[in-house]
Design a protein around this motif. Structure first.
Motif, PDB file in Angstrom:
ATOM      1  N   ALA A 122       0.829  -1.204   0.000  1.00 20.47           N
ATOM      2  CA  ALA A 122       0.000   0.000   0.000  1.00 20.47           C
ATOM      3  C   ALA A 122       0.862   1.253   0.000  1.00 20.47           C
ATOM      4  O   ALA A 122       1.716   1.429   0.860  1.00 20.47           O
ATOM      5  CB  ALA A 122      -0.921   0.019   1.216  1.00 20.47           C
ATOM      6  N   PRO A 124      -0.407   5.132  -0.418  1.00 23.52           N
ATOM      7  CA  PRO A 124      -1.478   6.090  -0.729  1.00 23.52           C
ATOM      8  C   PRO A 124      -0.958   7.260  -1.553  1.00 23.52           C
ATOM      9  O   PRO A 124       0.241   7.566  -1.558  1.00 23.52           O
ATOM     10  CB  PRO A 124      -1.946   6.561   0.658  1.00 23.52           C
ATOM     11  N   TYR A 142      -6.292   5.349  -1.716  1.00 21.64           N
ATOM     12  CA  TYR A 142      -5.465   4.506  -0.868  1.00 21.64           C
ATOM     13  C   TYR A 142      -4.266   3.950  -1.625  1.00 21.64           C
ATOM     14  O   TYR A 142      -3.308   3.481  -1.021  1.00 21.64           O
ATOM     15  CB  TYR A 142      -6.333   3.357  -0.352  1.00 21.64           C
ATOM     16  N   SER A 143      -4.333   4.010  -2.961  1.00 25.37           N
ATOM     17  CA  SER A 143      -3.244   3.474  -3.772  1.00 25.37           C
ATOM     18  C   SER A 143      -2.859   4.458  -4.867  1.00 25.37           C
ATOM     19  O   SER A 143      -3.712   5.165  -5.406  1.00 25.37           O
ATOM     20  CB  SER A 143      -3.650   2.141  -4.404  1.00 25.37           C
ATOM     21  N   GLY A 171      -7.140  -2.211  -2.130  1.00 26.43           N
ATOM     22  CA  GLY A 171      -7.466  -0.877  -1.626  1.00 26.43           C
ATOM     23  C   GLY A 171      -7.482   0.186  -2.700  1.00 26.43           C
ATOM     24  O   GLY A 171      -7.600   1.370  -2.405  1.00 26.43           O
ATOM     25  N   PHE A 503      -1.577   7.654   6.014  1.00 34.16           N
ATOM     26  CA  PHE A 503      -2.541   6.696   6.549  1.00 34.16           C
ATOM     27  C   PHE A 503      -3.443   7.305   7.622  1.00 34.16           C
ATOM     28  O   PHE A 503      -4.470   6.725   7.970  1.00 34.16           O
ATOM     29  CB  PHE A 503      -1.806   5.483   7.125  1.00 34.16           C
ATOM     30  N   LEU A 508      -8.924   9.282   3.648  1.00 35.62           N
ATOM     31  CA  LEU A 508      -8.278   8.148   2.992  1.00 35.62           C
ATOM     32  C   LEU A 508      -9.298   7.096   2.591  1.00 35.62           C
ATOM     33  O   LEU A 508     -10.142   6.687   3.386  1.00 35.62           O
ATOM     34  CB  LEU A 508      -7.227   7.540   3.921  1.00 35.62           C
ATOM     35  N   GLY A 510     -10.101   3.221   0.464  1.00 41.30           N
ATOM     36  CA  GLY A 510      -9.675   1.844   0.689  1.00 41.30           C
ATOM     37  C   GLY A 510     -10.063   1.308   2.048  1.00 41.30           C
ATOM     38  O   GLY A 510      -9.333   0.549   2.671  1.00 41.30           O
ATOM     39  N   ARG A 514      -8.186  -1.499   4.609  1.00 46.98           N
ATOM     40  CA  ARG A 514      -7.626  -1.076   5.897  1.00 46.98           C
ATOM     41  C   ARG A 514      -8.256  -1.850   7.048  1.00 46.98           C
ATOM     42  O   ARG A 514      -7.572  -2.285   7.969  1.00 46.98           O
ATOM     43  CB  ARG A 514      -7.841   0.430   6.088  1.00 46.98           C
TER      44      ARG A 514
END
Length: 519
Positions: A122, A124, A142-143, A171, A503, A508, A510, A514
């Protein structure tokens, strides 16, 4: 055994019948008439030509759009097999446009749990979409790698479902394509709703846009995180589309808001706006009604209207929250030959020209830039980040991770892997559980290798890459030049602070990935 019962007797009879038919009856194919048996063999070989060239004729680095080495890397990554390369490279370092990434003497020494801390693989995005324009629901992907727009109808139900479940595991977000939100896009991943010229899914039967239907769709589907207004795409900018009546099933008709059994046309251009102020007004109305960030997707040709858009945004502090720049080499949608081969610029030049326009108007830190166009490989993705991209979208690479073999039959409804067809029989070979895991593993490998190379260059996050970190081979006396000199600009420096803070962002995405990993 009598001659009548011999299998060879019947084979000879069939061949004689074929010869008589071709020579004396059929007039459609000259080759078959003149060379009955050889002619049929020739047509059969022509049909399977792409497959033969892939594995027998073409060398590892030769075939387009994706060569054997690229496809093999995706397949191995998706299966968690050995994707390494032995005995050095077989690339021609002197080929024009060859990418050299400049590593640091001492790179960024990432913590041992850099990827396992939150999610394997991951990374972000560094920017938040919609924060500058104060949208009600800003969104941080998230990615840094996400799935580009591919519609249900163009891709099969099982393919869409496999990708969505895989996106949930990874995610990343999943763009619906202009065919709108289908049940198969609703398996848990974040979703970006693509709205094309036909306004599928958010339209009246006469084809006009319906704000009420858009608002209802957003309210009923909390997984929708952003809206992408498609102006054009890499495969066919300025060209509409058509889904033949034979493919307009009851399910597709209900999803798209069209009539069953009639050809579904996508106009070449939008009916809701014809000028830049009208475009911005349409974006602002959708953002106000839904609370979601709204962006645009386009292939790039003439630049005058992009200059006008940047000027208008600077003056009024309104406009798209993100811009997806699609290279002319893109191509999940079927397109006429001339459009696919000659209309719109390839990604590198397209992105560079548009980015510079917004940079001159001091808007690059206010817009989230998404890069698209054969970027599903670490070195190509890193070049996009060095040029100013905030994330990359992948399409055909995602298809290959779930089994696409580049048969190039997407437009025929006879895709042998069941990915780009509505045939229930051809789809039956897709194991959704297996294929979703394979996309996830490919995505994980891709993101991790992007991050590993960024670390080798001395950076914690790929967004910190600069245009001085990439050298281009000029193909002239072994000369190379930096990306900044080749393209004529330096990107706006990244405002990246800290990996862990990404994070902790309240916007955020995803969520499922998570929650799964924190449980």
């Amino acid at each position: 055994m009598t001659i009548i019962n011999s299998i060879w007797f019947w084979i000879v009879c069939i061949l004689v019948v074929v010869i008589i038919r071709d020579v004396f009856i059929q007039k459609k194919h000259t080759i078959s008439h003149n060379f009955p048996l050889v002619g049929h063999l020739r047509y059969w070989l022509e049909q399977i030509g792409p497959e033969l060239r892939q594995y027998i004729v073409a060398n590892n680095r030769e075939e387009l759009p994706f060569n054997r080495q690229e496809r093999s890397w995706i397949y191995a990554s998706s299966k968690r097999e050995n994707n390494l390369q032995g005995f050095g490279t077989d690339q021609d370092f002197n080929a024009p446009g060859y990418i050299f990434i400049k590593n640091a003497m001492m790179g960024y020494n990432a913590p041992a749990d850099h990827f396992s801390r939150k999610n394997p693989g991951a990374v972000p995005a560094n920017k938040v979409i919609g924060l500058h324009h104060k949208r009600a629901k800003p969104y941080r992907p998230y990615s840094i790698v996400n799935i580009s727009g591919m519609s249900f109808g163009s891709l099969s139900a099982k393919a869409i479902e496999s990708l969505n479940i895989g996106a949930k595991l990874a995610g990343c977000f999943h763009n619906t394509g202009e065919g709108s939100l289908s049940p198969y896009h609703q398996m848990g991943a974040d979703v970006v709703l693509n709205i094309g010229t036909a306004y599928f899914g958010v339209r009246e039967l006469d084809g006009s846009f319906s704000m009420d239907k858009l608002v209802q769709k957003v309210q009923e589907n909390p997984q929708l995180k952003a809206i992408e207004l498609k102006l054009s795409q890499g495969a066919k900018p300025g060209k509409g589309g058509m889904l033949p009546a034979s493919k307009v099933s009851k399910e597709i008709a209900e999803i798209r808001g069209i009539e069953i059994g009639k050809d579904a046309f996508s106009p070449a251009f939008h009916s809701e706006f014809t000028t830049i102020p009208e475009l911005v007004d349409f974006i602002e109305r959708m953002a106000a009604a839904t609370g979601l960030p709204v962006g645009i997707k386009s292939a790039i040709g003439k630049l005058e209207q992009w200059e006008e858009l940047a000027t208008y945004m600077k003056k009024h502090n309104q406009g798209p929250d993100f811009i997806t720049i699609d290279g002319g080499e893109g191509g999940t949608g079927a397109a006429p030959h001339a459009f696919a081969d000659h209309v719109s610029m390839p990604f590198t030049f397209a992105f560079a020209k548009v980015y510079q326009i917004f940079q001159r108007h001091e808007l690059t830190d206010k817009i989230f830039f998404i890069a698209s166009g054969k970027l599903g490989f670490p070195e190509k993705a890193l070049m996009a980040f060095a040029m100013g991209a905030d994330s990359v979208n992948i399409a055909r690479e995602a298809m290959m991770s779930i089994g696409c073999i580049q048969a190039q039959k997407c437009h025929t409804n006879t895709c042998p892997t069941g990915i780009a067809t509505s045939s229930k029989w051809l789809q039956s070979g897709i194991d959704i559980t297996l294929k979703s895991e394979r996309f996830y593993q490919y995505h994980q490998t891709l993101v991790k290798e992007i991050a590993d190379i960024a670390h080798a260059c001395g950076y914690e996050h790929p967004s910190q890459m600069t245009m001085e970190d990439i050298e281009w081979s000029m193909g002239d006396n072994n000369r190379t030049t930096s990306l900044s000199k080749a393209l004529g600009y330096n990107k706006t420096p990244s405002k990246f602070e800290n990996f862990n803070k990404l994070f902790e962002c309240p916007y955020l995405g995803g969520k499922d990935a998570r929650n799964r990993l924190s449980a």
